[in-house]
Write a protein that holds these residues in place. Sequence first.
Motif, PDB file in Angstrom:
ATOM      1  N   UNK A 224       4.836  -1.457  -6.900  1.00 17.02           N
ATOM      2  CA  UNK A 224       5.660  -2.066  -5.859  1.00 17.02           C
ATOM      3  C   UNK A 224       4.859  -2.443  -4.631  1.00 17.02           C
ATOM      4  N   UNK A 225       4.019  -1.515  -4.182  1.00 22.76           N
ATOM      5  CA  UNK A 225       3.199  -1.768  -3.000  1.00 22.76           C
ATOM      6  C   UNK A 225       2.129  -2.827  -3.269  1.00 22.76           C
ATOM      7  N   UNK A 226       1.538  -2.773  -4.459  1.00 25.10           N
ATOM      8  CA  UNK A 226       0.511  -3.752  -4.819  1.00 25.10           C
ATOM      9  C   UNK A 226       1.123  -5.144  -4.917  1.00 25.10           C
ATOM     10  N   UNK A 227       2.297  -5.235  -5.515  1.00 28.45           N
ATOM     11  CA  UNK A 227       2.971  -6.532  -5.626  1.00 28.45           C
ATOM     12  C   UNK A 227       3.304  -7.091  -4.249  1.00 28.45           C
ATOM     13  N   UNK A 228       3.684  -6.226  -3.321  1.00 28.16           N
ATOM     14  CA  UNK A 228       3.965  -6.676  -1.959  1.00 28.16           C
ATOM     15  C   UNK A 228       2.702  -7.256  -1.305  1.00 28.16           C
ATOM     16  N   UNK A 229       1.561  -6.614  -1.528  1.00 31.67           N
ATOM     17  CA  UNK A 229       0.294  -7.131  -1.002  1.00 31.67           C
ATOM     18  C   UNK A 229      -0.016  -8.482  -1.637  1.00 31.67           C
ATOM     19  N   UNK A 230       0.183  -8.578  -2.943  1.00 32.05           N
ATOM     20  CA  UNK A 230      -0.051  -9.850  -3.625  1.00 32.05           C
ATOM     21  C   UNK A 230       0.853 -10.941  -3.056  1.00 32.05           C
ATOM     22  N   UNK A 231       2.098 -10.588  -2.753  1.00 31.55           N
ATOM     23  CA  UNK A 231       3.027 -11.554  -2.170  1.00 31.55           C
ATOM     24  C   UNK A 231       2.498 -12.097  -0.847  1.00 31.55           C
TER      25      UNK A 231
END
Length: 181
Positions: free
Chosen positions: A79-86
């Motif tokens: 979840x946190x990694x995907x937010x960074x990718x976003x």
Amino acid sequence: SQVTSQQHKVTYDAPIDVLTIVKDICDLKQLTTQSGGLRPFGVSLLVGGIDEEGSKLYLTDPTGIYFPYQAIAIGEGDGEITEILHKKYKPTLSIEEGLKLALDSLKSVLGGNFNIDRIDAAYINVSDKKFKRFKKEKLTKLWGKKMTESKLLIKDKQIVVPGEELAQGMDYLPSTGSFRD
């Protein structure tokens, strides 16, 4: 999926598209889930490839549902990694820039549990459509640290590195915290 791909090539004298492979995998997952509520695979998969329409990335879940994405993470801290990718991902990133973003995202979320020795990374370049793995030396160089720096391990981490050219027209889904067609 390999057999399906080979049959398609022999029958139609053309390579199979990525979505058909994903559907084949998900049909099997869904069939086993529906029959008695079993989930013998019990795994989410990231499936990437290049077809006539360009680069593709799909997430499949254990029940057989699939979604197309431009950038997504699965596993610990997803979840946190995907937010960074976003926030930081752009379709114009080079392969090396995409890998650096993935490594930085993992390090940011995992902190002291990050260990470059546990990372395997690969990509498919749009121009030659060949699957290539990054060597450990390249990962270390991009990360800028010694491979033996940390004694802690990451369990079952996977990185998907975007290609130099990525499919356009994908949107961010706030409800899932991910990019998707």
